[in-house]
Write a protein that holds these residues in place. Structure first.
Motif, PDB file in Angstrom:
ATOM      1  N   THR A  97      -3.739  -4.341   2.537  1.00 23.51           N
ATOM      2  CA  THR A  97      -2.501  -3.721   2.080  1.00 23.51           C
ATOM      3  C   THR A  97      -1.491  -3.722   3.209  1.00 23.51           C
ATOM      4  OG1 THR A  97      -1.484  -1.663   1.281  1.00 23.51           O
ATOM      5  CG2 THR A  97      -3.445  -1.437   2.644  1.00 23.51           C
ATOM      6  N   VAL A 112      -4.538   1.024  -5.157  1.00 24.78           N
ATOM      7  CA  VAL A 112      -5.245   0.310  -4.087  1.00 24.78           C
ATOM      8  C   VAL A 112      -6.726   0.678  -4.080  1.00 24.78           C
ATOM      9  CG1 VAL A 112      -5.343  -0.101  -1.598  1.00 24.78           C
ATOM     10  CG2 VAL A 112      -3.130   0.120  -2.726  1.00 24.78           C
ATOM     11  N   ASP A 142      -1.937  -5.812  -1.469  1.00 25.14           N
ATOM     12  CA  ASP A 142      -0.925  -4.886  -1.974  1.00 25.14           C
ATOM     13  C   ASP A 142       0.275  -4.898  -1.041  1.00 25.14           C
ATOM     14  OD1 ASP A 142       0.538  -2.524  -2.802  1.00 25.14           O
ATOM     15  OD2 ASP A 142      -0.520  -1.471  -1.180  1.00 25.14           O
ATOM     16  N   LEU A 174       2.018  -4.431  -9.108  1.00 25.82           N
ATOM     17  CA  LEU A 174       0.811  -3.616  -8.936  1.00 25.82           C
ATOM     18  C   LEU A 174       1.142  -2.125  -8.903  1.00 25.82           C
ATOM     19  CD1 LEU A 174      -1.327  -5.540  -6.270  1.00 25.82           C
ATOM     20  CD2 LEU A 174      -1.775  -5.337  -8.729  1.00 25.82           C
ATOM     21  N   THR A 175       2.153  -1.739  -8.131  1.00 22.34           N
ATOM     22  CA  THR A 175       2.372  -0.319  -7.847  1.00 22.34           C
ATOM     23  C   THR A 175       3.414   0.347  -8.739  1.00 22.34           C
ATOM     24  OG1 THR A 175       4.010  -0.824  -6.122  1.00 22.34           O
ATOM     25  CG2 THR A 175       1.699  -0.631  -5.438  1.00 22.34           C
ATOM     26  N   GLN A 204       0.234   4.692  -5.973  1.00 23.02           N
ATOM     27  CA  GLN A 204      -0.104   3.565  -5.107  1.00 23.02           C
ATOM     28  C   GLN A 204      -1.514   3.726  -4.536  1.00 23.02           C
ATOM     29  OE1 GLN A 204       2.106   2.972  -1.439  1.00 23.02           O
ATOM     30  NE2 GLN A 204       1.500   0.812  -1.331  1.00 23.02           N
TER      31      GLN A 204
END
Length: 405
Positions: free
Chosen positions: A198, A184, A168, A339-340, A180
């Protein structure tokens, strides 16, 4: 309060900050904010951004956070002692509407590099969260969860990708702090060992993950004003990094002056000294092939080196790159916005970049159009000439900056 810990930032901010403390404590810098997404009105968010900035500047490192940092082998005890006294100061930050009156905002961060370097990541996270909270206050995150589950299944359920690992890298452009953390946590549960870690230090500590990162563009850019001759600034930056970390954090960033200039400077010494290189602009397949060829020319086995890909990745692209390069080198993938901040609304493309150091312009000559950010076109043209890059049609006549060589 959006940011509740000074650990809620990317690892490379701490690794660069330690170099600044030890080697460039007097450096003065300026950063500038830019929203690359057209038509975004952030003026209405200014008051709330200022309020969150004041809250950010009230934070101090807790003793247990300092103990966590002290446990990293590459962090020196005097740096942790300094962080024990550290506090961000809002006097270095100015936020105001842009003169064009089109909804854009100006953010300028000016002051000692040592005392301003930690502003970038949390400020970008604050702007993102305020914007999405104001414009999508009741957003149903079920779509984001569905998309995330598809990504996990795509990577996890293909047997030939079981050794493919992602990390991440999404703090700066996340939809929100809570999202977030959910992303994760979900990746950790769904991917297991396929999640390498991350970049977010707070989440790494909380979730027991590996914090990842080395250096960013600002580090090499600053050396345009800190090093010896301008032409030698990239070499000086890499030498200073090696001096500080003695083999740790050995991933070099390759796109501050374009790949051609990087390969000229990244000679056999650096090929053997650094663990690998990171891609962040231009065609990743072309970049990877050229890096592997460069290692071979310099009598280095590419299978012992890491290629880190981090430019606008999504899971299908990760898988394509993995399939293309696996077995020929070691691979790492940092996935950020996809992803976030993939929950439905289009994410913002916002950045904060260093534009001056010690009173002179600094710049990046990216392999991707639109990533350059400098307020002095004449300096950019001069930088191209110094690093042997072809001029752009729009370049103004070259005037050598005072004191530059």
């Amino acid at each position: 309060m959006i940011v509740t810990s000074l650990l809620d930032t990317d690892l490379y901010k701490f690794s660069m900050m330690q170099v600044v403390l030890h080697q460039y404590p007097a450096a003065q810098v300026e950063y500038k904010f830019k929203c690359r997404t057209p038509g975004i009105d952030l003026v209405s968010c200014i008051d709330e951004i200022r309020e969150e900035l004041d809250r950010l500047c009230s934070l101090r490192f807790a003793e247990d956070e300092l103990d966590y940092l002290r446990g990293w082998r590459f962090i020196k005890s005097d740096f942790v002692d300094f962080l024990g006294l550290f506090q961000l100061n809002a006097k270095y930050v100015r936020i105001y509407p842009a003169a064009a009156g089109n909804g854009e905002i100006e953010i300028r961060i000016r002051g000692p590099w040592l005392h301003t370097i930690l502003f970038e990541v949390p400020l970008l996270a604050i702007i993102n969260e305020i914007y999405f909270r104001r414009h999508f206050p009741h957003l149903d995150l079920s779509e984001g969860r569905r998309r995330l589950a598809e990504k996990i299944a795509l990577l996890r359920d293909a047997p030939e990708y079981r050794e493919c690992r992602i990390a991440d890298y999404g703090t700066r452009r996340r939809f929100s702090r809570a999202w977030q953390e959910e992303v994760v946590t979900t990746l950790q549960a769904g991917l297991g060992g396929q999640l390498a870690g991350t970049s977010n230090v707070y989440l790494a500590r909380k979730l027991g993950l590996t914090p990842l990162g080395t250096l960013a563009h600002e580090y090499l850019q600053a050396h345009q004003a800190l090093g010896p001759r301008l032409r030698d600034s990239q070499v000086a930056a890499l030498e200073a990094w090696a001096k500080e970390y003695r083999g740790d954090l050995g991933i070099a960033l390759s796109d501050v002056y374009g790949l051609d200039a990087f390969l000229r400077d990244f000679d056999m010494y650096f090929c053997k000294l650094f663990d690998g290189t990171r891609h962040d602009s231009g065609d990743p397949f072309v970049w990877g092939e050229r890096m592997l060829a460069h290692y071979r020319v310099n009598r280095v086995d590419p299978r012992n080196k890491v290629l880190v890909f981090s430019d606008s990745l999504n899971i299908p692209k990760v898988m394509q790159l993995y399939a293309h390069f696996r077995g020929r080198c070691q691979l790492a993938f940092g996935v950020g916005t996809n992803l976030t901040n993939d929950v439905g609304p289009a994410p913002l493309n916002i950045v904060i970049k260093m534009v001056r150091c010690n009173g002179q312009p600094v710049a990046k000559l990216s392999d991707s159009p639109g990533k350059n950010m400098c307020e002095d076109p004449a300096y950019v043209a001069y930088l191209r000439r110094v690093f042997g890059l072809p001029p752009e049609p729009s370049d103004p006549p070259i005037v050598v900056p005072q004191g530059a060589t």
